[in-house]
Design a protein around this motif. Sequence first.
Motif: not given
Length: 211
Positions: A4-8, A54-66
């Motif tokens: 998940a990439i939070i912020g594009a 962001p919530a859908e991205a975090a749910k789908a991923a095991s790694v989250i980039l802030l």
Amino acid sequence: MDIAIIGAGNVGAALAKGWAKKGHNLYIGVRHPDDAKYAALKSQLGAQAKFVTPAEAAKAASVILLATPWGQTEQAVKSLGPVSGKIIIDATNPLKPDLSGLTHNGDTSAAETIQSWVPDAKVIKAFNTVGANIMEKPEVRGYKAMMYFCGNDSQARQTVKKLISDIGFEPVEAGDLKEARLLEPLAMLWIKSAYAFGMGRDFAFGLLKAS
Ligand SMILES: NC(=O)c1ccc[n+]([C@@H]2O[C@H](COP(=O)([O-])OP(=O)(O)OC[C@H]3O[C@@H](n4cnc5c(N)ncnc54)[C@H](OP(=O)(O)O)[C@@H]3O)[C@@H](O)[C@H]2O)c1
């Protein structure tokens, strides 16, 4: 890997392009996934990247980039939902609004502050010490740029080490998360070198090892 990439913005887009080339599945977490401003990035990343909240991205991923501005980061983290056991890569720098320095100095760091918001996640500091332009191609005159990273969970550090290599950097371990107290001022040195000391943005830190 599902990332998940939070912020594009500058950092999120640069790392998304690198990881897409390496075949990772990307979930780009933005507040307005259908906004026309993402059209160019969507077409560059292709089918490998889904633009979601962001919530859908975090749910789908095991790694989250802030990859959010520091002032928005608490709100962004709190919008993710449950992140227990997930790896959170913190690329932020807690810059003062006038870029004159950091809001966290010496006895704590942005990374540790994030860890305090999500104690059950595994926060790793990385990708904060050079400009996003270097993240697009982390090679200078044939040498790999280095990328320090630190965090408390050794397995999570190994996962992030591989993700740093996938972007093209030479990953360099820097111990526990409290060492972010060193990595964040190093970013400030890069920023001051680029903007105040006349070097411009086209440089990176490298490691010269005798053996
Ligand atoms: N730029 C660099 O060279 C560089 C290098 C290393 C580290 N950093 C650090 O990396 C972070 C990001 O920098 P950047 O230059 O990529 O910033 P940027 O270009 O301004 O992009 C920030 C992104 O964060 C999103 N965002 C803001 N608030 C959010 C929220 N509450 N929830 C979800 N997304 C949110 C923005 O979305 P909207 O468009 O919807 O506002 C935008 O996509 C900063 O902490 C910076 O200090 C930057």
